[in-house]
Design a protein around this motif. Sequence first.
Motif, short mmCIF file in Angstrom:
data_model
loop_
_atom_site.label_atom_id
_atom_site.label_comp_id
_atom_site.label_asym_id
_atom_site.label_seq_id
_atom_site.Cartn_x
_atom_site.Cartn_y
_atom_site.Cartn_z
N GLU A 19 -18.92 4.03 11.53
CA GLU A 19 -18.04 3.73 10.38
C GLU A 19 -16.65 4.33 10.59
OE1 GLU A 19 -19.54 4.14 6.48
OE2 GLU A 19 -21.56 3.52 7.07
N PHE A 20 -15.69 3.69 9.98
CA PHE A 20 -14.29 4.12 10.14
C PHE A 20 -13.64 4.24 8.78
CE2 PHE A 20 -15.66 1.94 13.89
CZ PHE A 20 -15.13 2.70 14.92
N THR A 21 -12.62 5.08 8.71
CA THR A 21 -11.86 5.17 7.47
C THR A 21 -10.38 5.00 7.81
OG1 THR A 21 -11.41 6.53 5.52
CG2 THR A 21 -11.68 7.71 7.58
N THR A 22 -9.63 4.45 6.88
CA THR A 22 -8.22 4.17 7.22
C THR A 22 -7.26 4.79 6.22
OG1 THR A 22 -8.30 2.12 5.96
CG2 THR A 22 -8.76 1.95 8.31
N PHE A 23 -6.08 5.11 6.72
CA PHE A 23 -4.95 5.47 5.86
C PHE A 23 -4.05 4.25 5.87
CE2 PHE A 23 -6.61 9.54 7.10
CZ PHE A 23 -6.43 10.34 5.99
N ASP A 24 -3.96 3.57 4.76
CA ASP A 24 -3.16 2.33 4.71
C ASP A 24 -1.82 2.60 4.07
OD1 ASP A 24 -5.04 -0.02 5.53
OD2 ASP A 24 -6.26 1.38 4.39
N PHE A 31 7.13 8.24 0.34
CA PHE A 31 6.15 7.84 -0.70
C PHE A 31 5.04 6.96 -0.13
CE2 PHE A 31 10.32 8.55 -2.66
CZ PHE A 31 10.00 9.70 -3.39
N ASN A 32 5.39 6.17 0.91
CA ASN A 32 4.33 5.31 1.48
C ASN A 32 3.25 6.17 2.14
OD1 ASN A 32 5.93 6.07 3.68
ND2 ASN A 32 5.72 4.11 4.74
N MET A 33 3.69 7.33 2.74
CA MET A 33 2.70 8.21 3.37
C MET A 33 1.87 8.91 2.30
SD MET A 33 3.21 11.17 6.15
CE MET A 33 2.00 11.39 7.42
N ALA A 34 2.57 9.35 1.23
CA ALA A 34 1.85 10.01 0.13
C ALA A 34 0.80 9.06 -0.42
CB ALA A 34 2.83 10.43 -0.96
N ALA A 35 1.18 7.79 -0.60
CA ALA A 35 0.24 6.81 -1.13
C ALA A 35 -0.94 6.63 -0.17
CB ALA A 35 0.95 5.47 -1.36
N LEU A 64 -3.17 9.73 -0.48
CA LEU A 64 -3.87 9.82 -1.78
C LEU A 64 -4.94 8.75 -1.92
CD1 LEU A 64 -0.90 10.75 -4.15
CD2 LEU A 64 -2.84 12.20 -3.48
N ARG A 65 -4.67 7.57 -1.35
CA ARG A 65 -5.62 6.47 -1.52
C ARG A 65 -6.87 6.62 -0.65
NH1 ARG A 65 -2.40 0.83 -1.81
NH2 ARG A 65 -2.06 1.36 0.36
N ASN A 66 -6.75 7.45 0.42
CA ASN A 66 -7.96 7.65 1.24
C ASN A 66 -8.79 8.77 0.63
OD1 ASN A 66 -9.55 9.16 3.31
ND2 ASN A 66 -8.99 7.38 4.52
N THR A 67 -9.99 8.45 0.23
CA THR A 67 -10.83 9.47 -0.42
C THR A 67 -11.97 9.92 0.49
OG1 THR A 67 -12.06 7.66 -1.40
CG2 THR A 67 -10.38 8.70 -2.78
N GLN A 68 -12.02 9.37 1.70
CA GLN A 68 -13.17 9.67 2.56
C GLN A 68 -12.97 10.90 3.44
OE1 GLN A 68 -13.61 5.48 3.95
NE2 GLN A 68 -15.79 6.01 3.83
N MET A 69 -11.72 11.25 3.72
CA MET A 69 -11.54 12.33 4.68
C MET A 69 -11.23 13.68 4.05
SD MET A 69 -9.96 10.55 8.04
CE MET A 69 -9.38 11.99 8.86
N GLU A 123 -8.00 19.65 -1.12
CA GLU A 123 -7.53 19.88 0.27
C GLU A 123 -6.16 19.27 0.50
OE1 GLU A 123 -11.93 20.17 2.38
OE2 GLU A 123 -10.99 18.22 2.11
N LYS A 124 -5.95 18.10 -0.08
CA LYS A 124 -4.64 17.45 0.07
C LYS A 124 -3.55 18.29 -0.58
CE LYS A 124 -6.71 12.90 0.20
NZ LYS A 124 -7.18 11.79 -0.62
#
Length: 532
Positions: free
Chosen positions: A111-116, A125-129, A132-137, A142-143
Amino acid sequence: KFLDDYKHLHQNNGGDKKRIAIFGGGLSGLACAKYLVDAGHEPTLYEARDILGGKVAAWQDEDGDYIETGLHIFFGAYPNIHNLFQELGIEDRLSWAPHRMTFAMQELPGEFTTFDFPAGIPAPFNMAAAILRNTQMLTLEEKIRMVPALLPMLLEGQSFIDAQDEKSVLQFMTEYSMPARINEEIFIAMGKALDFIDPDKLSMTVVLTAMNRFINEADGSQTAFLDGNPPERLCQVRCLGFANLVVHFCCSLKLILSCQPIKEWVESKGGRVVCSSPVLEIELNEVDNTVKSLKLANGTTVTADYYVSAVPVDVLKRLIPTQWSTNPYFRQLDELEGIPVINIQLWFDRKLNSVDGLCFSRSPLLSVYADMSNNCEEYADENRSMLELVFAPCCPEAGASINWIAKTDSEIVDATMKELERLFPTEVGPNASTERRANLVKSTVVRVPRSVYAATPGRNKFRPSQVSPIYNFVMAGDYASQKYLGSMEGAVLSGKLAAEVICDKAMERSNRNGLKEVHSSFKGAVLKERPP
Ligand code: FAD
């Protein structure tokens, strides 16, 4: 910009054409030659091997498949590379993937998880989004606990980043009370990808330099692959034998017709690129120890107005003449050393569905990998996958428990396949069903015993300036002083800066960067740039 102005000035004043001998045909040497011909000079580049590209070199096996020295990823945050592509008219050769970073899930094999990164939103702000939107890692806590460590970088910029070079990633994390899981989840993957080293051995400056670019540039972390093998698509058109020509012609007429890379550029403007010509010795003038000539392996002697080293630091250390060896500028090079890395290519008998774009493996053996049959036009195959993987760290000094660089090809491939069985259990290995199992057809292993300089803590201060204390000797190479690390971007920038130094010398004006002061631990000789 400087080089454009210089070109204008040079042409209008009927300026002197200087002859420059560059040794080393990697990206730094090629970029240096390119910018020197652009500025109206006459460089000749001498490359030791029969192929250009250095660490981006590739060659064909008996089946016509390309074997690459390394899996190479281009980032949005590579301004000098993008300018170079634009100037050469080859910017369409980069295939940009959707803006996301993909990580393998450690506890969930396959399985993989992504930062989109959302489109149309400015940095940071695009990096912050994306984070924040990735909840798997990482958890929200921690963030949030990452922020105090990253805030000084945002406020103080490069000076803060440079000041962290004496600390390892782990020391920095302890100082800023960052949760250990950030290391396990993010920094191990980053360290292995950026410098093939584990975070306890890696300078924090490396991680911060990358993060700073990614945070400040909206498309900084977006990745692209070249559309074919780097020597032909970027460095030179090779002389194709008839059989190869037919294969190439049938496979990809477009690739052949649209080649216009660096070698052709240089030669069309009066420069020369000579392969199979290793430099054996730098010969000096007795009077002032400036360079008199270069001695090539074929016995010829090359003379020029200026000489540029664009060979890796470990090679240059062997070429330094005795008369220079006590000079702190050259002695500081002993503090820089290439780190080993291994590149593996695996051809399978069917398509792997688990892998697509670039993936950070976070497994103990592997750094990043990609299915190049999906990501590279020239290697495209609808029915079979070709995985290209960077095996790192691969020696104890970089954090590996085994000295992999000394192991046989089959031991390295076996270990990689074991790792892939764990990463893709439904598609690789004995647990995969016969309908889905992808079997290994062919593999290649390329060892680079001394690749980019090992960015262990405290190395930055020993990276030499392009200006050297020897008037007619200039330094290029990814390890030379420039704000990017050992990377394609760093190599191109260092070549450009070296060209700039020569243009300044040709106009008898001082260089904006000048001779970098050698760190106080190298006291002893007087450092003064000598007149010709
Ligand atoms: P080199 O490429 O090492 O060129 C030096 C040249 O000098 C070589 O061609 C060599 O043959 C020649 N030479 C040596 N001795 C002599 C002599 N005596 N006389 C004449 N010539 C000589 N960077 C990225 O930005 N993104 C990536 O994804 C990435 N992945 C990588 C993966 C791997 C496995 C490796 C090894 C590197 C990767 N890099 C990546 C780093 C990047 O490839 C290098 O930083 C860059 O190509 C270095 O260019 P250079 O010109 O400084 O040196």
